[in-house]
Design a protein around this motif. Structure first.
Motif, PDB file in Angstrom:
ATOM      1  N   VAL A 209       0.870  -1.182   0.000  1.00  0.00           N
ATOM      2  CA  VAL A 209       0.000   0.000   0.000  1.00  0.00           C
ATOM      3  C   VAL A 209       0.901   1.225   0.000  1.00  0.00           C
ATOM      4  CG1 VAL A 209      -1.740   1.319   1.253  1.00  0.00           C
ATOM      5  CG2 VAL A 209      -1.824  -1.195   1.267  1.00  0.00           C
ATOM      6  N   SER A 210       0.692   2.117  -0.960  1.00  0.00           N
ATOM      7  CA  SER A 210       1.501   3.334  -1.018  1.00  0.00           C
ATOM      8  C   SER A 210       0.597   4.562  -1.022  1.00  0.00           C
ATOM      9  CB  SER A 210       2.423   3.313  -2.244  1.00  0.00           C
ATOM     10  OG  SER A 210       1.693   3.107  -3.434  1.00  0.00           O
ATOM     11  N   TYR A 211       1.208   5.701  -0.750  1.00  0.00           N
ATOM     12  CA  TYR A 211       0.438   6.932  -0.563  1.00  0.00           C
ATOM     13  C   TYR A 211       0.688   7.987  -1.632  1.00  0.00           C
ATOM     14  CZ  TYR A 211      -1.561   5.415   3.830  1.00  0.00           C
ATOM     15  OH  TYR A 211      -2.298   4.731   4.775  1.00  0.00           O
ATOM     16  N   GLY A 212       1.600   7.718  -2.557  1.00  0.00           N
ATOM     17  CA  GLY A 212       1.811   8.621  -3.677  1.00  0.00           C
ATOM     18  C   GLY A 212       2.078  10.052  -3.252  1.00  0.00           C
ATOM     19  N   PRO A 213       1.446  11.017  -3.930  1.00  0.00           N
ATOM     20  CA  PRO A 213       1.681  12.433  -3.607  1.00  0.00           C
ATOM     21  C   PRO A 213       0.903  12.935  -2.394  1.00  0.00           C
ATOM     22  CG  PRO A 213       0.123  12.281  -5.410  1.00  0.00           C
ATOM     23  CD  PRO A 213       0.580  10.865  -5.114  1.00  0.00           C
ATOM     24  N   GLY A 214       0.088  12.077  -1.787  1.00  0.00           N
ATOM     25  CA  GLY A 214      -0.745  12.502  -0.663  1.00  0.00           C
ATOM     26  C   GLY A 214       0.021  13.162   0.471  1.00  0.00           C
ATOM     27  N   PRO A 215       1.117  12.552   0.968  1.00  0.00           N
ATOM     28  CA  PRO A 215       1.855  13.171   2.074  1.00  0.00           C
ATOM     29  C   PRO A 215       2.420  14.543   1.712  1.00  0.00           C
ATOM     30  CG  PRO A 215       2.401  10.842   1.917  1.00  0.00           C
ATOM     31  CD  PRO A 215       1.586  11.168   0.704  1.00  0.00           C
ATOM     32  N   TYR A 216       2.928  14.686   0.491  1.00  0.00           N
ATOM     33  CA  TYR A 216       3.471  15.982   0.076  1.00  0.00           C
ATOM     34  C   TYR A 216       2.368  17.038   0.058  1.00  0.00           C
ATOM     35  CZ  TYR A 216       5.690  19.606  -2.756  1.00  0.00           C
ATOM     36  OH  TYR A 216       6.187  20.808  -3.214  1.00  0.00           O
ATOM     37  N   ARG A 217       1.244  16.695  -0.531  1.00  0.00           N
ATOM     38  CA  ARG A 217       0.147  17.665  -0.623  1.00  0.00           C
ATOM     39  C   ARG A 217      -0.349  18.072   0.759  1.00  0.00           C
ATOM     40  NH1 ARG A 217      -2.633  14.454  -5.681  1.00  0.00           N
ATOM     41  NH2 ARG A 217      -1.694  15.695  -7.345  1.00  0.00           N
ATOM     42  N   ALA A 218      -0.423  17.099   1.676  1.00  0.00           N
ATOM     43  CA  ALA A 218      -0.889  17.402   3.030  1.00  0.00           C
ATOM     44  C   ALA A 218       0.096  18.323   3.745  1.00  0.00           C
ATOM     45  CB  ALA A 218      -1.071  16.103   3.816  1.00  0.00           C
ATOM     46  N   MET A 219       1.400  18.040   3.585  1.00  0.00           N
ATOM     47  CA  MET A 219       2.396  18.871   4.248  1.00  0.00           C
ATOM     48  C   MET A 219       2.414  20.280   3.673  1.00  0.00           C
ATOM     49  SD  MET A 219       6.468  18.224   4.902  1.00  0.00           S
ATOM     50  CE  MET A 219       6.165  17.099   6.265  1.00  0.00           C
ATOM     51  N   MET A 220       2.289  20.405   2.366  1.00  0.00           N
ATOM     52  CA  MET A 220       2.291  21.735   1.756  1.00  0.00           C
ATOM     53  C   MET A 220       1.046  22.532   2.151  1.00  0.00           C
ATOM     54  SD  MET A 220       5.153  22.120   0.245  1.00  0.00           S
ATOM     55  CE  MET A 220       5.839  21.040   1.531  1.00  0.00           C
ATOM     56  N   ALA A 221      -0.078  21.850   2.267  1.00  0.00           N
ATOM     57  CA  ALA A 221      -1.296  22.530   2.684  1.00  0.00           C
ATOM     58  C   ALA A 221      -1.143  23.069   4.107  1.00  0.00           C
ATOM     59  CB  ALA A 221      -2.490  21.578   2.602  1.00  0.00           C
ATOM     60  N   LYS A 222      -0.520  22.271   4.988  1.00  0.00           N
ATOM     61  CA  LYS A 222      -0.302  22.706   6.377  1.00  0.00           C
ATOM     62  C   LYS A 222       0.702  23.860   6.421  1.00  0.00           C
ATOM     63  CE  LYS A 222      -0.840  22.175  10.875  1.00  0.00           C
ATOM     64  NZ  LYS A 222       0.090  23.174  11.420  1.00  0.00           N
ATOM     65  N   LEU A 223       1.734  23.782   5.599  1.00  0.00           N
ATOM     66  CA  LEU A 223       2.723  24.859   5.542  1.00  0.00           C
ATOM     67  C   LEU A 223       2.074  26.172   5.120  1.00  0.00           C
ATOM     68  CD1 LEU A 223       5.694  25.807   5.631  1.00  0.00           C
ATOM     69  CD2 LEU A 223       5.891  25.050   3.248  1.00  0.00           C
ATOM     70  N   LYS A 224       1.250  26.130   4.079  1.00  0.00           N
ATOM     71  CA  LYS A 224       0.572  27.325   3.610  1.00  0.00           C
ATOM     72  C   LYS A 224      -0.359  27.881   4.680  1.00  0.00           C
ATOM     73  CE  LYS A 224       0.604  26.125  -1.327  1.00  0.00           C
ATOM     74  NZ  LYS A 224      -0.235  25.765  -2.496  1.00  0.00           N
ATOM     75  N   GLU A 225      -1.072  26.985   5.360  1.00  0.00           N
ATOM     76  CA  GLU A 225      -1.996  27.414   6.416  1.00  0.00           C
ATOM     77  C   GLU A 225      -1.241  28.110   7.539  1.00  0.00           C
ATOM     78  OE1 GLU A 225      -4.826  25.324   9.803  1.00  0.00           O
ATOM     79  OE2 GLU A 225      -4.354  24.206   7.971  1.00  0.00           O
ATOM     80  N   ASP A 226      -0.140  27.517   7.961  1.00  0.00           N
ATOM     81  CA  ASP A 226       0.636  28.112   9.055  1.00  0.00           C
ATOM     82  C   ASP A 226       1.256  29.437   8.628  1.00  0.00           C
ATOM     83  OD1 ASP A 226      -0.015  25.922  10.542  1.00  0.00           O
ATOM     84  OD2 ASP A 226       1.958  24.983  10.442  1.00  0.00           O
ATOM     85  N   ALA A 227       1.767  29.486   7.399  1.00  0.00           N
ATOM     86  CA  ALA A 227       2.375  30.729   6.919  1.00  0.00           C
ATOM     87  C   ALA A 227       1.337  31.837   6.808  1.00  0.00           C
ATOM     88  CB  ALA A 227       3.047  30.486   5.559  1.00  0.00           C
ATOM     89  N   ALA A 228       0.164  31.489   6.320  1.00  0.00           N
ATOM     90  CA  ALA A 228      -0.911  32.488   6.207  1.00  0.00           C
ATOM     91  C   ALA A 228      -1.311  33.034   7.570  1.00  0.00           C
ATOM     92  CB  ALA A 228      -2.120  31.853   5.507  1.00  0.00           C
ATOM     93  N   ALA A 229      -1.310  32.145   8.574  1.00  0.00           N
ATOM     94  CA  ALA A 229      -1.665  32.593   9.925  1.00  0.00           C
ATOM     95  C   ALA A 229      -0.612  33.577  10.467  1.00  0.00           C
ATOM     96  CB  ALA A 229      -1.781  31.383  10.840  1.00  0.00           C
ATOM     97  N   VAL A 230       0.665  33.293  10.167  1.00  0.00           N
ATOM     98  CA  VAL A 230       1.740  34.180  10.633  1.00  0.00           C
ATOM     99  C   VAL A 230       1.632  35.549   9.963  1.00  0.00           C
ATOM    100  CG1 VAL A 230       4.230  34.577  10.521  1.00  0.00           C
ATOM    101  CG2 VAL A 230       3.359  32.345  11.203  1.00  0.00           C
ATOM    102  N   PHE A 231       1.421  35.550   8.652  1.00  0.00           N
ATOM    103  CA  PHE A 231       1.348  36.816   7.938  1.00  0.00           C
ATOM    104  C   PHE A 231       0.092  37.602   8.341  1.00  0.00           C
ATOM    105  CE2 PHE A 231       3.771  34.354   4.538  1.00  0.00           C
ATOM    106  CZ  PHE A 231       5.002  34.801   5.016  1.00  0.00           C
ATOM    107  N   SER A 232      -0.982  36.880   8.593  1.00  0.00           N
ATOM    108  CA  SER A 232      -2.215  37.544   9.022  1.00  0.00           C
ATOM    109  C   SER A 232      -2.040  38.192  10.393  1.00  0.00           C
ATOM    110  CB  SER A 232      -3.356  36.531   9.058  1.00  0.00           C
ATOM    111  OG  SER A 232      -4.548  37.110   9.530  1.00  0.00           O
ATOM    112  N   ALA A 233      -1.377  37.464  11.292  1.00  0.00           N
ATOM    113  CA  ALA A 233      -1.165  38.000  12.647  1.00  0.00           C
ATOM    114  C   ALA A 233      -0.218  39.184  12.638  1.00  0.00           C
ATOM    115  CB  ALA A 233      -0.610  36.884  13.545  1.00  0.00           C
ATOM    116  N   ALA A 234       0.717  39.195  11.669  1.00  0.00           N
ATOM    117  CA  ALA A 234       1.683  40.291  11.585  1.00  0.00           C
ATOM    118  C   ALA A 234       1.082  41.553  10.975  1.00  0.00           C
ATOM    119  CB  ALA A 234       2.899  39.845  10.779  1.00  0.00           C
ATOM    120  N   GLY A 235      -0.122  41.376  10.419  1.00  0.00           N
ATOM    121  CA  GLY A 235      -0.791  42.542   9.855  1.00  0.00           C
ATOM    122  C   GLY A 235      -0.294  42.862   8.470  1.00  0.00           C
TER     123      GLY A 235
END
Length: 257
Positions: A231-257
């Motif tokens: 059983v393999s997961y293909g691009p799933g782990p990469y996509r999940a990690m990039m989505a989390k990275l974008k979410e966290d980065a957006a939160a930082v930039f939003s908090a910084a104003g």
């Protein structure tokens, strides 16, 4: 372990009904993280490795960059590594075998090798692809390495309408048998999701069947019951990690104003 021992150990992990889990990685850092999490083997995903370096999938990542990534992974971890080598960066069997030799030199003990015509359309004729598999097997055997050739068919991925997959099953089984006869170690059928079709394929295939996790695919425990060997997961782990990275980065930039 030696490379030969790693290859043998990797092959032994593929057991019908007790599949090896490949949570696909794309660089040395993710390889160490997944290995530390308990992985008994590692596998790259071509889509993820390419995307992590700014390229599209489909052999757009230069082979030299892929080989450098493989070398960095095998230097960082001791667990067996299989490489998603797409179509092998070549059509002609002799050149293809030489390319696989470079992957072996980089420390890998297996590859995913697909039958779609990279950069073209459709899939190779069964006889043509079987000859390509045969060339890889002969090259690896000459090195005395039980190299794991995970022969992939793109029949199901290329047919987006899953209601038509039943009509492709006989051809997939024919390919599984032909590729196994040419020296493949496993048969990879990404895109296949129907439980009964997976069960039938596993029963008919002479080699362990690999199913990729994606929406609609049964969970690993169910796949084990259907007879899946990997059983393999293909691009799933990469996509999940990039989505989390974008979410966290957006939160930082939003908090910084």
């Amino acid at each position: 372990m030696s490379q030969k021992d790693k290859a043998a150990a990797f092959g032994a992990l593929h057991k019908k009904g007790n599949p090896v889990i490949i949570y696909n990685i794309w660089d040395a850092g993710t390889a160490k993280a997944v290995a530390d999490a308990g992985a008994r083997a590692l596998g790259t995903g071509s889509w993820s490795v390419a995307a992590a370096q700014g390229y599209a999938d489909g052999e757009n990542l230069p082979m030299e960059a892929l080989l450098a990534t493989v070398k960095s992974i095998t230097a960082a971890v001791d667990v067996p590594l299989s490489v998603d080598f797409e179509g092998g960066y070549a059509e002609e069997p002799t050149e293809l075998a030489r390319n696989v030799g470079k992957v072996i030199d980089a420390g890998a003990i297996g590859i995913n090798f697909e039958d779609q015509v990279v950069g073209g359309s459709g899939v190779y004729a069964i006889e043509v692809q079987a000859e390509r598999v045969r060339a890889i097997r002969a090259f690896a055997d000459a090195l005395d390495i039980p190299f794991f050739i995970n022969a992939r068919t793109d029949l199901f991925l290329q047919e987006g309408d899953r209601t038509k997959h039943a009509g492709l099953l006989d051809q997939a089984i024919e390919r599984a048998k032909a590729y196994a006869g040419a020296g493949a170690s496993g048969f990879f059928a990404p895109g296949l999701a129907d439980e009964e079709l997976i069960r039938t394929l596993c029963e008919a295939s002479p080699v362990p069947v690999n199913i990729m996790m994606m929406p609609g695919v049964p969970e690993p425990r169910q796949l084990a019951e259907l007879g899946v060997g990997r059983v393999s997961y293909g691009p799933g782990p990469y996509r999940a990690m990039m989505a989390k990275l974008k979410e966290d980065a957006a939160a930082v930039f939003s908090a910084a104003g």
